[in-house]
Design an enzyme around this catalytic site. Structure first.
Site, PDB file in Angstrom:
ATOM      1  N   CYS A   1      -3.311   1.354   6.832  1.00 17.44           N
ATOM      2  CA  CYS A   1      -3.554   0.759   8.153  1.00 17.44           C
ATOM      3  C   CYS A   1      -3.951   1.816   9.174  1.00 17.44           C
ATOM      4  O   CYS A   1      -4.565   1.500  10.196  1.00 17.44           O
ATOM      5  CB  CYS A   1      -2.322   0.001   8.626  1.00 17.44           C
ATOM      6  SG  CYS A   1      -0.808   0.981   8.655  1.00 17.44           S
TER       7      CYS A   1
ATOM      8  N   ASN B   1       0.808  -1.224   0.000  1.00 11.59           N
ATOM      9  CA  ASN B   1       0.000   0.000   0.000  1.00 11.59           C
ATOM     10  C   ASN B   1       0.843   1.277   0.000  1.00 11.59           C
ATOM     11  O   ASN B   1       0.493   2.255  -0.658  1.00 11.59           O
ATOM     12  CB  ASN B   1      -0.995   0.001   1.159  1.00 11.59           C
ATOM     13  CG  ASN B   1      -0.339  -0.060   2.512  1.00 11.59           C
ATOM     14  OD1 ASN B   1       0.700  -0.705   2.693  1.00 11.59           O
ATOM     15  ND2 ASN B   1      -0.926   0.591   3.498  1.00 11.59           N
TER      16      ASN B   1
ATOM     17  N   GLU C   1       8.427   2.186  14.936  1.00  7.05           N
ATOM     18  CA  GLU C   1       9.234   2.702  13.850  1.00  7.05           C
ATOM     19  C   GLU C   1       9.307   4.214  13.980  1.00  7.05           C
ATOM     20  O   GLU C   1       8.511   4.830  14.701  1.00  7.05           O
ATOM     21  CB  GLU C   1       8.634   2.293  12.503  1.00  7.05           C
ATOM     22  CG  GLU C   1       8.602   0.777  12.350  1.00  7.05           C
ATOM     23  CD  GLU C   1       8.358   0.309  10.941  1.00  7.05           C
ATOM     24  OE1 GLU C   1       9.323  -0.185  10.327  1.00  7.05           O
ATOM     25  OE2 GLU C   1       7.213   0.411  10.461  1.00  7.05           O
TER      26      GLU C   1
ATOM     27  N   GLU D   1       4.366  -3.896  12.396  1.00  6.64           N
ATOM     28  CA  GLU D   1       3.402  -2.801  12.239  1.00  6.64           C
ATOM     29  C   GLU D   1       2.272  -3.380  11.420  1.00  6.64           C
ATOM     30  O   GLU D   1       2.428  -3.681  10.234  1.00  6.64           O
ATOM     31  CB  GLU D   1       4.057  -1.606  11.553  1.00  6.64           C
ATOM     32  CG  GLU D   1       3.257  -0.317  11.704  1.00  6.64           C
ATOM     33  CD  GLU D   1       2.249  -0.123  10.594  1.00  6.64           C
ATOM     34  OE1 GLU D   1       1.050  -0.376  10.852  1.00  6.64           O
ATOM     35  OE2 GLU D   1       2.642   0.262   9.495  1.00  6.64           O
TER      36      GLU D   1
END
Length: 487
Positions: free
Chosen positions: A294, A162, A467, A260
């Site tokens: 997300c 994505n 992250e 993630e």
């Protein structure tokens, strides 16, 4: 290093993969055909890694980790290399942007912004490379207690389709700043910009042995990468089910892992908010990139006293979004990545109707590619599947709430906890609700979830580890205690 060729009568670009910095045009895994989702036509072909390429990449990376080929370079000099990466990414920004439009369906406006954002990440870690400090700790014994941060070892990095170009630097830049060799596996749907980025890394001065980019199936190349004992650290971005599976896969080797994962994030709108500003911003928090995010705030919780007004205004604003050709600078929403991804969104809209909710607008297909007009679902409650399951498409579910406690209860009634937005003019409420919602990121009166300087990650099934920010550096190093006796 791409080449122009013909396939099925159409002109396409051919790309190698990278094994220890070297271009491999003919690989044992065959090749991947990459389509432009706006027209459903193959535009690129890339060499696909097989077992031989993976083994060669791991041999080189393992040797580099053992000899300190990159980690022995001073952190300051590693930072200089990353700065050159950032400079080259800015020079080639339009090339990267056009590749992302062609292979991922991102709008040209978004793709150009992402080109700058990826360079910014390398700039940040270029500056951070020599600032990841250890500590000197006083002890009762005479001497010095030192806490060092040492490179974790070979890193297997897996990025999704994505945001392939935006997320790859989140992993590559801190890993390389810490002196670790990297093996990057891009998603099969969107491998092209990863190969391009790998080439930039080597050209900028990262040792060739420390950079491999291996397009290929997750079920073979991905599984073999994460389960190999030479890989010390895995960083994965993708769906929660795959993340859970990878945790089990790395367990026998006790491989370090950060994840993630998915989300079903909430935007919470109180009656005291600037409703005009909220309605203007909210569509972009869920429909950008055709909802394939997300962090998408795909649940919209609205205080009951203004619920009807917000639904009406949101539907009107959503219908004004420009859906169309991603190469057109006026386009705001491009195509979805594939026919299957669009079909999933359409199926959820049918499920919403069957559960008694109303599709107020959107849900219409158009064009040659995988277009779907953004949909607003109202008359819903948080028990419905459309409110609980990650759709990963341009669908927002609007749910009423009564007061602060009710808003927090609904927001937290989810297996996910990645992102969120809170709309209110009340500072005290922003603090109370913002801290009570169980989510890794919460923004007040703004849609932006991600900032390079701040840690990013989720609670619950949205993942583990962080992250970005200086926190990311901890995941690519180990803490080592060294005591120097004064006796």
């Amino acid at each position: 290093m791409s080449e122009t060729a013909m396939t099925d009568g159409s002109e396409v670009l051919r790309h190698p993969l990278l094994v220890a910095g070297e271009a491999v045009h003919r690989a044992t895994g065959g090749e991947l055909r990459v389509s432009d989702p706006s027209i459903d036509l193959v535009t690129d072909v890339v060499a696909q890694a097989g077992p031989e390429e993976l083994e060669a990449a791991l041999v080189a990376a393992d040797r580099a980790a053992a000899t300190g080929e990159w980690s022995s370079v001073s952190a300051t000099d590693r930072g200089r290399v990353l700065r050159r990466v950032a400079d080259e990414l800015r020079r080639r920004a339009e090339e990267f942007a056009l590749a992302e439009v062609r292979t991922a369906g991102h709008t040209i406006a978004d793709a150009r912004w992402e080109a700058g954002a990826m360079a910014d990440v390398f700039d940040y870690y270029a500056g951070a490379a020599n600032k990841h400090l250890g500590a000197v700790v006083p002890t009762p014994d005479p001497g010095l207690g030192l806490v060092l941060r040492v490179p974790v070892g070979v890193c297997g990095l897996i990025v999704p389709w994505n945001f392939p170009r935006r997320i790859a630097p989140w992993k590559l830049a801190p890993a390389l700043a810490c002196g670790t060799p990297v093996v990057l596996k891009p998603a099969s749907l969107t491998p092209i910009t990863a190969v391009m980025l790998g080439e930039v890394l080597v050209e900028a001065g990262v040792p060739a042995s420390c950079v491999s980019v291996l397009p290929g199936p997750g079920s073979s190349i991905g599984e073999s990468l994460v389960t190999d004992p030479r890989v010390a650290k895995v960083s994965f971005t993708g769906d929660s089910s795959t993340g859970s599976h990878l945790m089990a896969q790395v367990a026998p080797n006790v491989t370090r892992i950060s994840l993630e994962l998915g989300g079903k994030s909430a935007a919470i709108v109180f009656a005291d908010a600037d409703l005009e500003a909220a309605v203007e911003a909210i569509p972009y928090s869920v429909f950008a990139n055709a909802g394939q995010d997300c962090c998408a705030r795909s649940r919209l919780l609205v205080e009951r006293s203004v619920y009807d007004d917000v639904v009406a205004a949101l539907a009107a604003r959503t219908e004004r979004l420009v859906v169309g050709d991603p190469t057109d600078e006026a386009t705001e929403i491009g195509p979805m990545i594939s026919e299957a991804q669009r079909a999933t969104s359409l199926e959820y809209l049918d499920i919403a109707r069957s559960e008694g909710a109303e599709v107020v607008c959107g849900g219409e297909t158009s064009g040659l590619g995988w277009y779907l007009s953004p949909a607003v679902v109202a008359g819903a409650d948080n028990s419905m599947r459309v409110a609980r399951e990650e759709i990963f498409g341009p669908v927002v579910t609007v749910i009423p709430f009564d007061d602060e406690a009710d808003a927090v209860r609904i927001a937290n009634d989810s297996e996910y906890g990645l992102s969120g937005t809170l709309w209110t003019r009340d500072l005290g409420r922003a603090i109370r609700v913002g801290t009570a919602v169980r989510t890794g990121v919460m923004s007040v009166n703004t849609n932006r979830s991600v900032r390079t300087e701040l840690p990013f990650g989720g609670f619950k099934r949205s993942g583990l580890g962080r992250e970005l920010g200086l926190a990311a550096l901890d995941h690519y190093t180990e803490s080592k205690t060294l005591f120097l006796s004064a006796d």
